[in-house]
Design a protein around this motif. Structure first.
Motif, PDB file in Angstrom:
ATOM      1  N   HIS A 173       0.824  -1.216   0.000  1.00 37.30           N
ATOM      2  CA  HIS A 173       0.000   0.000   0.000  1.00 37.30           C
ATOM      3  C   HIS A 173       0.855   1.262   0.000  1.00 37.30           C
ATOM      4  O   HIS A 173       0.467   2.290  -0.562  1.00 37.30           O
ATOM      5  N   ARG A 174       2.020   1.214   0.617  1.00 37.85           N
ATOM      6  CA  ARG A 174       2.913   2.378   0.631  1.00 37.85           C
ATOM      7  C   ARG A 174       3.447   2.668  -0.777  1.00 37.85           C
ATOM      8  O   ARG A 174       3.560   3.829  -1.192  1.00 37.85           O
ATOM      9  N   PHE A 175       3.782   1.612  -1.512  1.00 36.14           N
ATOM     10  CA  PHE A 175       4.279   1.801  -2.868  1.00 36.14           C
ATOM     11  C   PHE A 175       3.159   2.277  -3.797  1.00 36.14           C
ATOM     12  O   PHE A 175       3.376   3.108  -4.679  1.00 36.14           O
ATOM     13  N   PHE A 186      -0.488 -16.582  -0.967  1.00 36.04           N
ATOM     14  CA  PHE A 186      -0.324 -16.318   0.453  1.00 36.04           C
ATOM     15  C   PHE A 186      -1.566 -15.603   0.981  1.00 36.04           C
ATOM     16  O   PHE A 186      -2.246 -14.885   0.239  1.00 36.04           O
ATOM     17  N   ASP A 187      -1.849 -15.783   2.257  1.00 42.05           N
ATOM     18  CA  ASP A 187      -3.006 -15.114   2.853  1.00 42.05           C
ATOM     19  C   ASP A 187      -2.902 -13.597   2.710  1.00 42.05           C
ATOM     20  O   ASP A 187      -3.905 -12.919   2.466  1.00 42.05           O
ATOM     21  N   ILE A 204      -4.815  -8.414   0.104  1.00 47.25           N
ATOM     22  CA  ILE A 204      -4.565  -7.255  -0.760  1.00 47.25           C
ATOM     23  C   ILE A 204      -5.507  -7.258  -1.946  1.00 47.25           C
ATOM     24  O   ILE A 204      -6.120  -6.237  -2.285  1.00 47.25           O
ATOM     25  N   TYR A 205      -5.649  -8.411  -2.592  1.00 48.50           N
ATOM     26  CA  TYR A 205      -6.484  -8.500  -3.784  1.00 48.50           C
ATOM     27  C   TYR A 205      -7.954  -8.252  -3.456  1.00 48.50           C
ATOM     28  O   TYR A 205      -8.681  -7.630  -4.235  1.00 48.50           O
ATOM     29  N   GLU A 251     -10.103 -15.475  -9.439  1.00 46.52           N
ATOM     30  CA  GLU A 251     -11.179 -15.183  -8.479  1.00 46.52           C
ATOM     31  C   GLU A 251     -11.159 -13.729  -8.028  1.00 46.52           C
ATOM     32  O   GLU A 251     -12.154 -13.211  -7.509  1.00 46.52           O
ATOM     33  N   PHE A 252     -10.021 -13.060  -8.244  1.00 48.34           N
ATOM     34  CA  PHE A 252      -9.885 -11.657  -7.840  1.00 48.34           C
ATOM     35  C   PHE A 252      -9.849 -10.718  -9.048  1.00 48.34           C
ATOM     36  O   PHE A 252      -9.500  -9.543  -8.915  1.00 48.34           O
TER      37      PHE A 252
END
Length: 364
Positions: free
Chosen positions: A88-90, A107-108, A113-114, A140-141
Motif C-alpha cells: 500500500h505504501r508503494f 499467500f493469505d 490485498i487482492y 477469483e480476484f
C-alpha cells in the motif's frame, strides 16, 4: 529504466538465491537497480550487491517517500513478505507492482490485498506448471491472462563451476538430495527408495536435514550421511555426488533451483515426472523423469552402471542450460518484454483510491 527491489539476496531458499542471480542478470544488461532491505540488510550481501552496482537504500518502511527517485518507479518482490506488507505504501507513491511468487499457492497476505484493494500490475511465473496453478486462483480476484509473464529463473553459470565427478565400475556411487528443512520438501519414502537402488556399493549424502526432517525420514541407513542446513557450500556438496535424486514429500516444485545447480555442476538429476521437473528435464537426454518409486531407484542404478550414458546426460544437460534454461539473452529478453509492456500501460489507480492510500501512508 529504474527498478526497485524489496528485500535482499540470501544463502538459503530458492527465492533469495534467484534474486541474486537476477540482480546480476539485470546489471549485466544495464538496468538501474535499487534495493530496499527495509531494515534487514546483511553485511555479506551488502558488499556483493554494491560490487555489481546496485544501490541500497537504508530506510524504514514509513520513510519510503523520502527516496526522491522512488515515486512512479516499478517495485518488485521475490516471494517477499515485506513487499506484501508494504504494498500500500508503494501504491501511494504511484509505483507499478511486480510480484514473483515462487510457490504454487497464494499467500493469505496476497489474498487480503487482492480482496481489499487490487491485483498487482504484473505477475511472473517461472514455469508453465506454476502458471496453470496460480492463474485460476488469481482469476477469483479479477486477474486476466495478460498480467502474467513466464520468465525462467535467472541462473549465472559462473556461480557453480562445471566439474563432473567420474565414476568407475564397482566404485562407490554417491547419490543425494539437498533442500531447505521444510517437511513438505522431504518424502517419508526417501530411505526405502534409496535402499532399492540396485547397486551394492552406494552411498547417500543429504544436505538440509534438521531434527524435524530426521524424524520424518526415520532411522538413517548405514550407507547414508545427513548434513544440517548449510553445513557445507552447495558447490562442495555437489562435487561429491554422482547423481541428484530429489524426492518431495508434498511440495510441488515450481522451478527447482536444485536441479539447475546440479546440472550446472555436472551432476545428472533423477526426479519425479511431475510439476516443474517435467519442463526442466528432457527424459533420457538431460536427466531422468520417474513415474513411480521403482523407476526412481531404477534410473539411479542405471546411471551407476552406465558411465557413458551418465556422462552423455551431464554434457547434454549443461548444453541445454547454456542454450535455453540459463541463457542470459533469453531470460533478459523476457524481462524486457515485461518492462516494456508495463511502461506502455496506465499504472495509476483511480483518484479516490490513490487519495485513500496517500492518506493511509501519511497517518501511519
Amino acid at each position: 529504466m529504474r527498478l526497485f527491489v524489496v528485500g535482499y539476496p540470501g544463502d538459503l531458499g530458492g527465492a533469495c538465491t534467484e534474486l541474486w542471480h537476477t540482480l546480476k542478470l539485470w546489471r549485466r544488461f544495464g538496468l538501474e537497480v535499487h534495493l530496499l532491505p527495509l531494515g534487514r540488510p546483511v553485511p555479506k550481501w551488502r558488499s556483493l550487491v554494491d560490487g555489481i552496482g546496485c544501490v541500497t537504500h537504508d530506510v524504514q518502511p514509513e520513510h519510503l517517500a523520502a527516496i526522491p527517485v522512488l515515486p512512479g518507479s516499478p517495485v518488485i518482490g521475490f516471494c517477499n513478505s515485506d513487499f506484501l506488507a508494504h504494498a500500500h505504501r508503494f501504491r501511494a507513491l504511484d509505483c507499478p507492482l511486480i510480484w514473483v511468487n515462487c510457490m504454487t499457492w497464494l499467500f493469505d497476505a496476497e489474498k487480503k490485498i487482492y480482496a481489499e484493494h487490487d491485483l498487482f500490475d504484473a505477475f511472473v511465473f517461472q514455469s508453465e506448471f506454476q502458471r496453470s496453478e496460480l492463474e485460476p486462483q488469481l482469476a477469483e480476484f479479477g486477474y486476466t491472462h495478460d498480467r502474467g509473464y513466464l520468465i525462467r529463473g535467472a541462473f549465472d553459470l559462473e556461480e557453480l563451476p562445471f566439474a563432473p565427478r567420474s565414476h568407475q565400475a564397482g566404485d562407490v556411487f554417491v547419490v543425494g538430495r539437498m533442500a531447505r528443512p521444510d517437511l513438505d520438501k522431504w518424502s517419508s519414502n526417501t530411505w526405502p527408495i534409496y535402499n532399492a537402488i540396485q547397486y551394492a556399493n552406494k552411498r547417500a549424502i543429504m544436505l538440509g536435514v534438521d531434527e524435524r526432517i530426521h524424524q520424518k525420514l526415520g532411522p538413517t541407513p548405514p550407507f547414508a550421511d545427513c548434513l544440517r542446513p548449510m553445513a557445507i557450500p552447495v558447490q562442495q556438496y555437489l562435487s561429491n555426488l554422482h547423481c541428484l535424486m530429489p524426492i518431495n514429500g508434498g511440495a510441488r516444485e515450481n522451478w527447482p533451483r536444485a536441479g539447475l545447480e546440479a546440472m550446472a555442476a555436472g551432476v545428472p538429476v533423477v526426479a519425479q515426472n511431475e510439476w516443474g521437473w517435467s519442463e526442466m528435464i528432457a527424459h533420457g537426454e538431460t536427466g531422468f523423469l520417474a513415474n513411480n518409486d521403482c523407476e526412481l531407484a531404477h534410473f539411479a542404478a542405471l546411471l551407476a552402471y552406465d558411465e557413458e550414458l551418465r556422462q552423455a546426460i551431464i554434457k547434454q544437460a549443461y548444453q541445454r542450460l547454456q542454450d535455453e534454461l540459463a541463457s542470459p539473452e533469453r531470460i533478459w529478453s523476457d524481462w524486457q518484454r515485461l518492462f516494456s509492456q508495463l511502461d506502455d500501460q496506465s499504472h495509476h489507480s483511480s483518484g479516490s483510491y490513490h487519495q485513500q492510500l496517500v492518506a493511509e501512508a501519511v497517518h501511519e
